[in-house]
Write an enzyme that holds these catalytic residues in place. Structure first.
Site, short mmCIF file in Angstrom:
data_model
loop_
_atom_site.label_atom_id
_atom_site.label_comp_id
_atom_site.label_asym_id
_atom_site.label_seq_id
_atom_site.Cartn_x
_atom_site.Cartn_y
_atom_site.Cartn_z
N GLN A 280 0.86 -1.20 0.00
CA GLN A 280 0.00 0.00 0.00
C GLN A 280 0.89 1.24 0.00
O GLN A 280 1.83 1.32 0.78
CB GLN A 280 -0.89 0.01 1.25
CG GLN A 280 -1.90 -1.13 1.31
CD GLN A 280 -3.07 -0.95 0.36
OE1 GLN A 280 -3.26 0.11 -0.24
NE2 GLN A 280 -3.86 -2.00 0.21
N TYR A 309 -5.97 -12.09 -2.53
CA TYR A 309 -5.23 -10.96 -3.11
C TYR A 309 -4.33 -10.40 -2.01
O TYR A 309 -4.37 -9.21 -1.67
CB TYR A 309 -6.19 -9.89 -3.64
CG TYR A 309 -7.20 -10.46 -4.61
CD1 TYR A 309 -6.93 -10.47 -5.97
CD2 TYR A 309 -8.38 -11.03 -4.16
CE1 TYR A 309 -7.83 -11.03 -6.87
CE2 TYR A 309 -9.29 -11.59 -5.03
CZ TYR A 309 -9.01 -11.58 -6.39
OH TYR A 309 -9.91 -12.13 -7.26
N GLU A 330 -2.30 -15.33 -3.62
CA GLU A 330 -1.74 -14.17 -4.33
C GLU A 330 -1.11 -14.68 -5.63
O GLU A 330 -0.48 -15.74 -5.63
CB GLU A 330 -0.70 -13.49 -3.42
CG GLU A 330 0.32 -12.62 -4.11
CD GLU A 330 -0.26 -11.39 -4.80
OE1 GLU A 330 -1.12 -10.70 -4.22
OE2 GLU A 330 0.15 -11.14 -5.96
N ASP A 378 -9.17 -8.16 -1.44
CA ASP A 378 -8.59 -6.85 -1.74
C ASP A 378 -8.09 -6.88 -3.18
O ASP A 378 -6.89 -6.80 -3.43
CB ASP A 378 -7.44 -6.59 -0.75
CG ASP A 378 -6.84 -5.20 -0.89
OD1 ASP A 378 -7.41 -4.38 -1.65
OD2 ASP A 378 -5.81 -4.94 -0.26
N CYS A 405 -10.47 -0.85 -4.43
CA CYS A 405 -9.91 0.40 -4.93
C CYS A 405 -10.71 0.91 -6.13
O CYS A 405 -10.28 1.82 -6.82
CB CYS A 405 -8.44 0.23 -5.29
SG CYS A 405 -8.15 -1.08 -6.48
N1 SAH Z 1 -3.87 -7.04 0.31
C1 SAH Z 1 -2.60 -6.56 -0.13
C2 SAH Z 1 -2.49 -6.44 -1.65
C3 SAH Z 1 -3.60 -5.74 -2.36
S1 SAH Z 1 -3.28 -5.31 -4.03
C4 SAH Z 1 -2.26 -5.26 0.54
O1 SAH Z 1 -3.09 -4.61 1.14
O2 SAH Z 1 -1.08 -4.86 0.48
C5 SAH Z 1 -3.96 -6.60 -4.93
C6 SAH Z 1 -3.06 -7.81 -5.01
O3 SAH Z 1 -3.76 -8.79 -5.80
C7 SAH Z 1 -1.73 -7.60 -5.70
O4 SAH Z 1 -0.71 -8.10 -4.88
C8 SAH Z 1 -1.83 -8.43 -7.00
O5 SAH Z 1 -0.60 -9.00 -7.38
C9 SAH Z 1 -2.84 -9.50 -6.61
N2 SAH Z 1 -3.62 -10.13 -7.68
C10 SAH Z 1 -4.03 -9.58 -8.85
N3 SAH Z 1 -4.80 -10.45 -9.53
C11 SAH Z 1 -4.90 -11.58 -8.77
C12 SAH Z 1 -5.57 -12.82 -8.93
N4 SAH Z 1 -6.30 -13.07 -10.01
N5 SAH Z 1 -5.47 -13.73 -7.92
C13 SAH Z 1 -4.73 -13.47 -6.81
N6 SAH Z 1 -4.07 -12.32 -6.62
C14 SAH Z 1 -4.14 -11.36 -7.57
#
Ligand code: SAH
Length: 451
Positions: A280, A309, A330, A378, A405
């Site tokens: 973030q 995610y 992830e 997320d 977001c």
């Molecule tokens: N929850 C974390 C990351 C949020 S951002 C935080 O707050 O820091 C969203 C994340 O989803 C990113 O790390 C991205 O790499 C991942 N992502 C994107 N598409 C995805 C999918 N289809 N399956 C799993 N993860 C995914």
């Protein structure tokens, strides 16, 4: 409306991209940087079938909510396209946007809370990715003017942590002094395409990533020798992006000097962050976002929670001490590695992380009979897939904590969860991106039926 025509227009609304909206002869016109309540003379830049884009020539009646922006570039570049609006009005704008999206689908019974302000309203970003181009014979860093690839040179990036700007400028000067050619998009030649700088706000550790067309260039060793002398720099990478593409990063990172990651903290937990891992960007607001999500989740010590995610594991690891087990998923492998590592360095033993797409793994887990109590999601801007939602519901969670977001996909996905027997009575916008129109939200969907 015709191209280059000057029209007088009253602005009645602000689009989700922070453009002023008005009407001329029944047609909609989007005016860059204009605010509701203003009357402007605007020049038509582009016309489409049902609407036109325009820029302000003169403000005839100015909004009392307008603030003077120190450098016009912030607006031009889209770097901070809401900076001309008073901060409390920015917060209202974000709240209203969510409310309007809910209203459109007849969910106006759901309350949208006031947007949680960010503790820092500028200089809040812990990461910058800035294009490097030659402008008038000189290597410059800056930002692309909105809807273009014209570089506007900048020295003060306004929303970046000040230490990040200091490092960006120092690296720019080193590249200049060593006559390193900037990337030329048209000819697809040159060397440095982007500079990325990340800073652990709690630790002061800085990572510099040179995003380059080639894996190596003459003088690279000297450039690295000089960058490592910049105060705070702990890690230098070259990211190799040989493709003709608008995507900023290539897939391979080469460590040129120092550590493979930098450390930062959220609350009392330490996180190691590697170059391609998501973290973030607003460090002052992140713990407040997570606290809100975790508090609303009402966790119990018998719970199995999923952190979907999960990035480098920040949410699940922040929640781990309240629950029995955390299971993260992830897609970026380096981030999963970071997440596992972060569990280890914080001595958290009840969290497991899996690499893969959430929409692939969740159905597999559901099929194997996994039972969950709370699922945190997320996702990126495109939101969740129906397959994921279907599988998530099959695991029988009491609650879905949705951190989003993009309010448009949030509202779409909320409807799908509601069809499956989940409900919520409030959405909380949290301002992660002051001075920009981006809206982050948290909502908790609770199960109402047992089916
Ligand atoms: N929850 C974390 C990351 C949020 S951002 C935080 O707050 O820091 C969203 C994340 O989803 C990113 O790390 C991205 O790499 C991942 N992502 C994107 N598409 C995805 C999918 N289809 N399956 C799993 N993860 C995914």
């Amino acid at each position: 409306m015709k191209k280059n025509e000057i029209v007088e227009v009253e602005i009645t609304d602000l689009s989700y991209e922070a453009m002023g909206v008005g009407h001329v002869d029944g047609e909609t016109v989007f005016v860059n940087n204009a605010l509701p309540g203003e009357i402007v003379k605007a020049k038509i830049l582009k016309t489409k079938k049902a609407f036109a884009f325009a820029k302000i020539e003169e403000i005839i009646k100015e909004s009392p909510d307008r603030v003077k922006v120190p450098l016009r570039q912030y607006l031009q570049t889209g770097l901070a396209s809401l900076a001309h609006l008073k901060y409390d009005k920015q917060l209202e704008f974000k709240q209203q946007q969510v409310a309007e999206l809910l209203k459109k689908v007849h969910l106006d019974q759901i309350k949208v809370n006031a947007t949680l302000p960010s503790p820092l309203q500028d200089s809040y970003r812990n990461k910058a990715q800035v294009p490097v181009r030659e402008v008038n014979g000189k290597l410059e860093i800056g930002f692309f003017r909105r809807h273009s690839h014209d570089l506007v040179p900048l020295e003060d990036f306004f929303t970046n942590d000040k230490e990040i700007d200091r490092v960006l400028l120092a690296v720019r000067d080193i590249l200049r002094e060593n006559h390193v050619p900037a990337y030329d998009e048209v000819k697809h030649q040159g060397e440095v395409r982007y500079l990325e700088v990340r800073r652990g706000i709690a630790t002061g550790e800085i990572m510099v990533i040179l995003v380059c067309l080639h894996k190596e260039f003459p003088g690279l060793a000297k450039v690295v020798d000089e960058i490592k002398e910049i105060a705070g720099v702990k890690s230098i990478f070259l990211n190799h992006n040989p493709r003709k593409t608008n995507v900023i990063l290539g897939t391979s990172d080469y460590l040129l000097w120092g550590k493979r990651y930098i450390d930062d903290k959220i609350g009392d937990l330490t996180f190691e962050i590697s170059p391609q891992s998501f973290f973030q960007i607003n460090s002052s607001q992140t713990p407040r976002l997570y606290d809100l999500a975790i508090k609303q989740a009402g966790l119990k010590d018998s719970d199995l929670i999923v952190d979907a995610y999960s990035g480098i594991g920040t949410i699940g690891l922040s929640a781990a001490k309240y629950v029995k087990e955390v299971r993260g998923v992830e897609v970026v492998k380096a981030a999963v590695k970071d997440a596992k590592n972060n569990a280890r360095i914080n001595q958290i033993h009840n969290a497991k992380y899996y690499a893969g797409k959430a929409e692939d793994l969740m159905p597999k887990w559901a099929e194997k009979g996994l039972k969950t109590d709370v699922i945190f999601v997320d996702p990126p801007r495109k939101g969740l897939s129906p397959d994921f939602i279907e599988a998530a519901v099959k695991t029988g969670p009491e609650k879905i904590v949705y951190i989003s977001c993009n309010p448009a996909t949030l509202v779409r996905d909320m409807q799908l969860f509601m069809e499956k027997g989940y409900t919520t009575d409030e959405v909380s916008p949290v301002d992660m991106f002051p001075q920009t129109p981006h809206v982050e939200c948290v909502t908790v969907l609770e199960r109402t039926q047992n089916d």
